[in-house]
Design an enzyme around this catalytic site. Structure first.
Site, short mmCIF file in Angstrom:
data_model
loop_
_atom_site.label_atom_id
_atom_site.label_comp_id
_atom_site.label_asym_id
_atom_site.label_seq_id
_atom_site.Cartn_x
_atom_site.Cartn_y
_atom_site.Cartn_z
N CYS A 95 5.72 -32.54 -48.61
CA CYS A 95 4.77 -33.31 -49.40
C CYS A 95 4.06 -34.29 -48.67
O CYS A 95 2.94 -34.98 -48.91
CB CYS A 95 5.41 -33.87 -50.67
SG CYS A 95 6.95 -34.76 -50.14
N HIS B 131 4.78 -34.97 -30.44
CA HIS B 131 4.59 -35.16 -32.01
C HIS B 131 5.70 -34.44 -32.64
O HIS B 131 6.32 -34.87 -33.63
CB HIS B 131 3.11 -34.54 -32.59
CG HIS B 131 3.14 -34.77 -33.98
ND1 HIS B 131 2.81 -36.09 -34.63
CD2 HIS B 131 3.04 -33.72 -34.98
CE1 HIS B 131 2.63 -35.77 -35.73
NE2 HIS B 131 2.66 -34.46 -36.19
#
Lengths: 276, 428
Positions: free
Chosen positions: B49, B98
């Site tokens: 989400c 990342h």
């Protein structure tokens, strides 16, 4: 005497070793992910073995088990508490209360090491099977009551942290309140039963070895009074279902009395079992 | 290294944008093979989400980020709502860094989020299932999962509740040993109250009772979570039989007074009572806090726990960063040796082929009993000849700071010995 030297060495070494194990448990209690976490249990087992060697050497060197003076009893109590804690750690897998239990064992062992005397001659009446049984049950009783007090104290510390929203190391490391209360209560009941047996055996044994004894001896009166107080408290707990903070205070105060009776009454008297 | 990551996250886009780019498992299943065919030799897709991110090894040394963005927008028919500048792009070390930050939980909206590691793992397994990842991505994902695990075991980044509802549940587990033997009373049908109840259900709470002024709402909650409805007028009496009370009522005056609690505590033999007051204004008179064995928490004290826990998590970031750095070093160490592995293999094969050919051609000149020895000796000669150059090549790759130097050595070796260029050698 060949074994005298190792006994003398161990008298000094044991408090140091206890201080060491307390330090290890303290490091793992206050710091997270310490490499000592895995080592602490094996180290405790080694310490217990050393302590047992000491007790046996002492028995051999002075020709009697170390049960004749309060300071001999204190070293036994320290060993007994360490074994009891190890057992609890295995059974419950609660690994973070060792610091507190073993600290008490350290205190017992230090007092013992400071004042213990090399008694070579002891009265004949202390060579008795019944006395052995009396001491064993009393030892188990005192150990359990000491544990009950330690868990009671931990309960109160955690209770205070939760109620005051000050979440420190106690909150992070200790098990929940209900578990601590259960551990304290179970120890208390076990200690009460064992102490009861010890008193019964003691009362049965006394007339067998002393012609003139007084059942008003302060030691006896003190111990029986404490036992009766425990009986009242446990009865009330069971009848009214008392729980929580106040019952833990009772466990703590109860052990305070036990310790005082054991130490102060014996300092007041000349010998642990010098019934007049 | 031609590893790329491209995507959108809560750092680059608001929720209405992020939800447009969210992919279902079915959509991911369709997209991954297409992405591989068009842009990558290996790839995978993480979609939650809070983020939709593609990781992949480019077919070319450079990848057309614009075309990839356009593909993703087209896939979701989202070109009207999502702009290309909503996407971030990372390359090589940046992409690895990342991914490791994501797995560690320091890139999450809630610092130290524990769910993200599972989501990354699921994305990895799906890509494995579809066969869209190869040796490099495999190794990268394993390293990234290792980062996540190390962060969880070696640091306190994920410790302590960071939501009001979970802070309340955590407190309950610090008071009670076994929640399955305990009961909860929810008073009111507020959102946070319901969420707290949901967490308690997740922890296996024993019995549930729900009271609400509008009985139908209580019945609806009972239908969802189980338990029984209690009359709103009976709530004080109900306190006698429950261990945890969540109050979330919109009421101008206190719903529970200290006298009520005092009376109830006597009736329940002073069994601990945990009162979670989430109502604003408060539902439980704070004076009840003074009663023995009563644990009363209001929204402010729960928020204070959350703030404190978040503060502690922030303090752990340097330790997390250190783990990420260590794992990046380990990964690139492996990657550098990977560059030379196919060349080492090919060189050995070439030498071995020559040796075998020559031995077979001349073997009849030797006595039968010496033939085995000839085979052994020639093997040894080849091994000894190759040992030094191959060791140097490998060490150069491991220790060399520049990948281009290693690539140059590989090229020279291949040219000198006439070994054709291999697809297995990976560009930098």
């Amino acid at each position: 005497m060949v074994v005298k030297l190792p006994v003398d060495i161990l008298v000094v070494a044991l408090p140091v070793l206890y201080a060491g194990i307390v330090a290890v448990y303290a490091v793992t209690f206050f710091g997270s992910n310490s490499p000592l976490e895995r080592l602490k249990r094996p180290l405790l087992i080694i310490l217990i073995l050393v302590h047992f060697v000491y007790l046996n050497l002492r028995t051999f060197a002075f020709d009697h088990p170390p049960i004749t003076t309060v300071f001999e009893i204190l070293t036994l109590l320290a060993a007994s508490m360490s074994v009891a804690y190890l057992y609890i750690e295995y059974r419950t897998n609660v690994r973070n209360t060792g610091l507190f239990v073993l600290f008490l064992a350290l205190v017992f062992q230090t007092v013992s090491s400071l004042f213990i005397k090399d008694l070579l001659v002891i009265p004949d009446y202390l060579h008795s099977m019944l006395l052995g049984f009396h001491v064993s049950t009393a030892l188990l009783g005192y150990t359990a009551l000491a544990l009950s007090a330690v868990y009671g104290l931990l309960y109160l510390m955690l209770y205070h942290e939760i109620r005051s929203s000050r979440f420190g190391v106690v909150y992070n490391r200790l098990p929940n309140l209900e578990t601590l209360e259960m551990m304290s209560n179970k120890s208390e009941v076990f200690g009460f039963v064992m102490l009861g047996v010890a008193i019964l055996v003691g009362v049965f044994w006394l007339p067998m070895v002393f012609r003139e004894i007084s059942y008003w001896d302060p030691k006896l009166v003190g111990t029986v009074t404490i036992w009766v107080l425990y009986a009242v408290v446990l009865g009330a707990k069971s009848k009214f279902g008392w729980q929580g903070r106040r019952t833990m205070i009772v466990a703590l105060v109860g052990f305070g009395f036990v310790f005082l009776s054991m130490l102060v009454l014996n300092l007041y008297l000349s010998n642990f079992h010098a019934f007049k | 290294m031609n590893l790329f990551s491209i995507g959108i996250s809560h750092h680059t886009a608001a929720v209405d944008v992020r939800e447009r780019m969210w992919l279902s498992t079915e959509e991911t299943r369709r997209a991954l093979p297409e992405l591989r065919d068009r842009f990558f030799s290996e790839c995978m897709l993480v979609t939650t989400c809070n983020r939709t991110e593609v990781y992949g090894i480019g077919r070319e040394a450079a990848i057309d980020g614009g075309a990839l963005t356009a593909y993703l927008l087209d896939l979701k028919h989202a070109a009207d709502d999502v702009r290309p500048d909503h996407f971030f792009r990372h390359q090589a070390g940046g992409a690895v860094h990342h991914l490791f930050k994501v797995s560690a939980g320091i890139d999450s909206m809630v610092l130290g989020d524990i769910q993200i590691l599972n989501q990354v793992k699921e994305a990895y397994m799906l890509a494995q299932d579809l066969g869209t990842i190869g040796p490099v991505m495999n190794r990268l994902m394993q390293a990234s999962l290792h980062v996540g695990k190390r962060v969880r075991t070696e640091t306190g980044l994920c410790e302590g509740a960071v939501s009001v509802s979970y802070a309340a549940v955590e407190l309950a587990t610090k008071i009670f040993a076994d929640l399955s033997k305990k009961s909860v009373l929810l008073i009111g049908a507020g959102e946070t109250g319901e969420l707290t109840l949901k967490h308690l259900v997740g922890k296996g709470i024993g019995q549930i009772r729900i009271a609400n002024r509008t009985r139908a709402k209580a019945e609806a909650l009972v239908a969802e979570y189980g338990g029984a409805v209690v009359d709103y007028e009976q709530i004080v009496d109900s306190l006698r039989a429950v261990d945890i009370v969540i109050t979330s009522v919109n009421s101008p005056s206190y719903v529970v007074q200290p006298d009520d609690v005092q009376k109830v505590m006597r009736q329940r033999s002073h069994m601990p009572l945990f009162l979670i007051d989430i109502g604003v204004p408060r539902n439980v008179n704070p004076a009840a806090r003074k009663i023995d064995n009563v644990f009363l928490y209001d929204i402010d004290s729960l928020n204070a726990i959350v703030d404190r826990n978040l503060g502690k998590r922030k303090e752990e970031i340097p330790r997390v960063t250190k783990i990420i750095r260590e794992e990046m070093v380990a990964f690139f160490h492996w990657y550098k040796t990977l560059q030379v592995t196919p060349t080492i293999h090919d060189l050995r094969e070439t030498f071995e082929a020559v040796r075998r050919q020559e031995v077979e051609k001349n073997i009849n000149r030797f006595k039968p009993e010496d033939r085995e020895l000839v085979d052994l000796v020639t093997r040894r000669i080849i091994n000894k000849l190759l040992h030094q150059p191959l060791t140097n090549l490998k060490q150069g790759a491991e220790n060399g700071s520049r990948g281009s130097e290693t690539m140059q050595r590989i090229k020279i070796l291949r040219d000198l010995f006439g070994i054709p260029a291999d697809g297995g050698d990976r560009g930098t």
